[in-house]
Design a protein around this motif. Sequence first.
Motif, mmCIF file in Angstrom:
data_model
loop_
_atom_site.group_PDB
_atom_site.id
_atom_site.type_symbol
_atom_site.label_atom_id
_atom_site.label_comp_id
_atom_site.label_asym_id
_atom_site.label_seq_id
_atom_site.Cartn_x
_atom_site.Cartn_y
_atom_site.Cartn_z
ATOM 1 N N GLN A 75 -4.856 2.505 7.077
ATOM 2 C CA GLN A 75 -3.732 2.036 6.277
ATOM 3 C C GLN A 75 -4.167 1.828 4.828
ATOM 4 O OE1 GLN A 75 -1.867 -1.477 7.971
ATOM 5 N NE2 GLN A 75 -2.148 -0.739 10.062
ATOM 6 N N PHE A 76 -3.229 1.992 3.917
ATOM 7 C CA PHE A 76 -3.388 1.497 2.558
ATOM 8 C C PHE A 76 -2.521 0.258 2.450
ATOM 9 C CE2 PHE A 76 -1.638 1.450 -1.853
ATOM 10 C CZ PHE A 76 -2.794 1.002 -2.475
ATOM 11 N N PHE A 77 -3.137 -0.869 1.997
ATOM 12 C CA PHE A 77 -2.419 -2.144 2.085
ATOM 13 C C PHE A 77 -2.805 -3.043 0.920
ATOM 14 C CE2 PHE A 77 -0.511 -5.807 4.029
ATOM 15 C CZ PHE A 77 0.392 -5.282 4.947
ATOM 16 N N THR A 78 -1.795 -3.586 0.248
ATOM 17 C CA THR A 78 -2.027 -4.492 -0.865
ATOM 18 C C THR A 78 -1.392 -5.852 -0.585
ATOM 19 O OG1 THR A 78 0.004 -3.935 -2.065
ATOM 20 C CG2 THR A 78 -1.910 -2.511 -2.430
ATOM 21 N N ARG A 79 -1.723 -6.809 -1.433
ATOM 22 C CA ARG A 79 -1.191 -8.165 -1.295
ATOM 23 C C ARG A 79 0.340 -8.167 -1.176
ATOM 24 N NH1 ARG A 79 -1.926 -13.572 -2.950
ATOM 25 N NH2 ARG A 79 -4.109 -13.223 -3.441
ATOM 26 N N THR A 80 1.003 -7.403 -2.023
ATOM 27 C CA THR A 80 2.464 -7.450 -2.058
ATOM 28 C C THR A 80 3.111 -6.783 -0.852
ATOM 29 O OG1 THR A 80 2.481 -5.455 -3.428
ATOM 30 C CG2 THR A 80 2.551 -7.580 -4.567
ATOM 31 N N ASP A 81 2.311 -6.109 -0.021
ATOM 32 C CA ASP A 81 2.863 -5.534 1.205
ATOM 33 C C ASP A 81 3.045 -6.596 2.295
ATOM 34 O OD1 ASP A 81 3.054 -2.851 0.314
ATOM 35 O OD2 ASP A 81 0.881 -2.671 0.506
ATOM 36 N N TYR A 82 2.380 -7.746 2.132
ATOM 37 C CA TYR A 82 2.656 -8.872 3.023
ATOM 38 C C TYR A 82 3.955 -9.552 2.588
ATOM 39 C CZ TYR A 82 -1.756 -9.361 5.643
ATOM 40 O OH TYR A 82 -2.808 -9.192 6.498
ATOM 41 N N PRO A 83 4.834 -9.902 3.531
ATOM 42 C CA PRO A 83 5.960 -10.770 3.163
ATOM 43 C C PRO A 83 5.433 -12.061 2.533
ATOM 44 C CG PRO A 83 6.261 -9.868 5.367
ATOM 45 C CD PRO A 83 4.868 -9.507 4.941
ATOM 46 N N GLU A 84 6.225 -12.653 1.684
ATOM 47 C CA GLU A 84 5.778 -13.817 0.916
ATOM 48 C C GLU A 84 5.243 -14.932 1.796
ATOM 49 O OE1 GLU A 84 7.477 -16.838 -2.573
ATOM 50 O OE2 GLU A 84 8.682 -15.129 -1.885
ATOM 51 N N GLU A 85 5.857 -15.133 2.958
ATOM 52 C CA GLU A 85 5.419 -16.250 3.804
ATOM 53 C C GLU A 85 4.021 -16.061 4.374
ATOM 54 O OE1 GLU A 85 8.242 -13.848 6.622
ATOM 55 O OE2 GLU A 85 7.975 -14.210 4.459
ATOM 56 N N TYR A 86 3.481 -14.810 4.330
ATOM 57 C CA TYR A 86 2.146 -14.554 4.845
ATOM 58 C C TYR A 86 1.091 -14.489 3.741
ATOM 59 C CZ TYR A 86 4.754 -13.249 9.041
ATOM 60 O OH TYR A 86 5.595 -13.246 10.132
ATOM 61 N N GLN A 87 1.501 -14.494 2.497
ATOM 62 C CA GLN A 87 0.527 -14.399 1.409
ATOM 63 C C GLN A 87 -0.319 -15.666 1.269
ATOM 64 O OE1 GLN A 87 1.960 -12.710 -2.255
ATOM 65 N NE2 GLN A 87 3.309 -11.255 -1.198
ATOM 66 N N LYS A 88 0.085 -16.741 1.921
ATOM 67 C CA LYS A 88 -0.703 -17.971 1.903
ATOM 68 C C LYS A 88 -2.052 -17.797 2.595
ATOM 69 C CE LYS A 88 1.649 -19.646 6.084
ATOM 70 N NZ LYS A 88 2.607 -20.628 6.641
ATOM 71 N N PHE A 89 -2.194 -16.744 3.404
ATOM 72 C CA PHE A 89 -3.459 -16.504 4.096
ATOM 73 C C PHE A 89 -4.484 -15.818 3.198
ATOM 74 C CE2 PHE A 89 -0.339 -16.104 7.742
ATOM 75 C CZ PHE A 89 -0.565 -17.393 8.221
ATOM 76 N N LEU A 90 -4.073 -15.398 2.009
ATOM 77 C CA LEU A 90 -4.946 -14.638 1.122
ATOM 78 C C LEU A 90 -5.555 -15.538 0.055
ATOM 79 C CD1 LEU A 90 -2.602 -11.558 0.593
ATOM 80 C CD2 LEU A 90 -4.329 -11.897 2.380
ATOM 81 N N THR A 91 -6.675 -15.100 -0.494
ATOM 82 C CA THR A 91 -7.284 -15.788 -1.617
ATOM 83 C C THR A 91 -6.775 -15.169 -2.908
ATOM 84 O OG1 THR A 91 -9.178 -14.306 -1.767
ATOM 85 C CG2 THR A 91 -9.353 -16.142 -0.216
ATOM 86 N N GLU A 92 -7.065 -15.822 -4.025
ATOM 87 C CA GLU A 92 -6.623 -15.303 -5.321
ATOM 88 C C GLU A 92 -7.239 -13.938 -5.620
ATOM 89 O OE1 GLU A 92 -7.354 -18.085 -8.395
ATOM 90 O OE2 GLU A 92 -5.971 -19.608 -7.627
ATOM 91 N N GLU A 93 -8.405 -13.672 -5.051
ATOM 92 C CA GLU A 93 -9.096 -12.414 -5.325
ATOM 93 C C GLU A 93 -8.520 -11.248 -4.522
ATOM 94 O OE1 GLU A 93 -10.693 -15.247 -4.492
ATOM 95 O OE2 GLU A 93 -11.238 -15.783 -6.555
ATOM 96 N N ASP A 94 -7.779 -11.553 -3.463
ATOM 97 C CA ASP A 94 -7.243 -10.496 -2.615
ATOM 98 C C ASP A 94 -6.096 -9.783 -3.313
ATOM 99 O OD1 ASP A 94 -8.933 -10.930 -0.390
ATOM 100 O OD2 ASP A 94 -7.693 -12.605 0.260
ATOM 101 N N ASP A 95 -6.292 -8.520 -3.595
ATOM 102 C CA ASP A 95 -5.232 -7.694 -4.160
ATOM 103 C C ASP A 95 -5.034 -6.487 -3.263
ATOM 104 O OD1 ASP A 95 -3.301 -6.614 -5.735
ATOM 105 O OD2 ASP A 95 -4.659 -5.916 -7.303
ATOM 106 N N THR A 96 -6.007 -5.578 -3.283
ATOM 107 C CA THR A 96 -5.973 -4.463 -2.333
ATOM 108 C C THR A 96 -6.720 -4.890 -1.070
ATOM 109 O OG1 THR A 96 -5.892 -2.817 -4.098
ATOM 110 C CG2 THR A 96 -6.618 -2.072 -1.932
ATOM 111 N N LEU A 97 -6.002 -4.989 0.034
ATOM 112 C CA LEU A 97 -6.597 -5.458 1.293
ATOM 113 C C LEU A 97 -7.232 -4.319 2.083
ATOM 114 C CD1 LEU A 97 -3.788 -7.929 2.389
ATOM 115 C CD2 LEU A 97 -5.939 -8.450 1.230
ATOM 116 N N SER A 98 -6.715 -3.108 1.904
ATOM 117 C CA SER A 98 -7.324 -1.949 2.551
ATOM 118 C C SER A 98 -7.159 -0.749 1.627
ATOM 119 C CB SER A 98 -6.676 -1.660 3.908
ATOM 120 O OG SER A 98 -7.245 -0.486 4.483
#
Length: 301
Positions: A218-241
């Motif tokens: 997969q190609f996956f970025t921070r904004t591909d998560y619905p907003e309610e799940y972005q709380k699981f990410l750190t500030e550095e997380d942009d491109t997740l895959s």
Amino acid sequence: MKVKVGVVQATPVFFDIARTIDKLEALVVDGARQGCQFLLFPESFIPGYPRKFTFGAAIGLRTDGGRELYKTYWQNSLQLPGPELKRLEKIARDNDVYLAIGVTERDALNGSLYCTLVYISPTEGYLGKHQKIKPTGVERLVWAEGTGEQSMGVFDTKVGRMGGLICWENYMPLARMRIYQQAPQLYLAPTADARSTWPATLQHIACEGRCFVLGCNQFFTRTDYPEEYQKFLTEEDDTLSRGGSAIVSPQGEFIAGPLWDEEGILMADLELDDVLKSKLDFDVIGHYTRPDLLPFSPKTS
């Protein structure tokens, strides 16, 4: 025999099985329009690989919120058999294309989830599946171990003999050998591993197994998560895959890819006789074996 194949590096509609299948259908239509006879989708494309999720669990601790999240994940996973499978069969039939799709599979009876690769024929429908026999690390929290005896087969299709393993199962030498013993021409390696070292793994498998290797992520970025799940990410997380999908020849050479940092379908016209020709000097299940010194008899039932 020549066959045109494609590996789909794409982003699912996270935790939404219906909309993800909508997107999958559009991608299949696009691939079929360009002549693909077979398309591979990434690990847990349906309903998305839950990277960075803890499901509210630690040693000796589970939370109500984590259990609620697991329920949502379960509800959006693929049941076999089920109505979503019928829709996938229709997509394959309508576009005359073979499909192998990474899904999270739910068991309606026992409530468990499995990381699964589903095989679908345009003429015969559902062919079978492979369940990941050893989820990696914390994946074991949400994915049960698969039933390897029933699901580690290779399928003989009109576009070649195909089978494979999911992600880090490919680092299990005896699991690879079990697939090799069934003489795949198309070795499938869907993954969630986007490290720069993963393409070398695909090359090694191709050289070792003397088969075409199709790797898909997969190609996956921070904004591909619905907003309610972005709380699981750190500030550095942009491109997740970043992806890293590729198609490799039986000699270990890249035919297409690796593809990084974007969605896309990698395509290649494969001459299946190249598998046979590559075995002149190396055949891991034939003249380059020493079963008298290195016996291997996998459990098959």
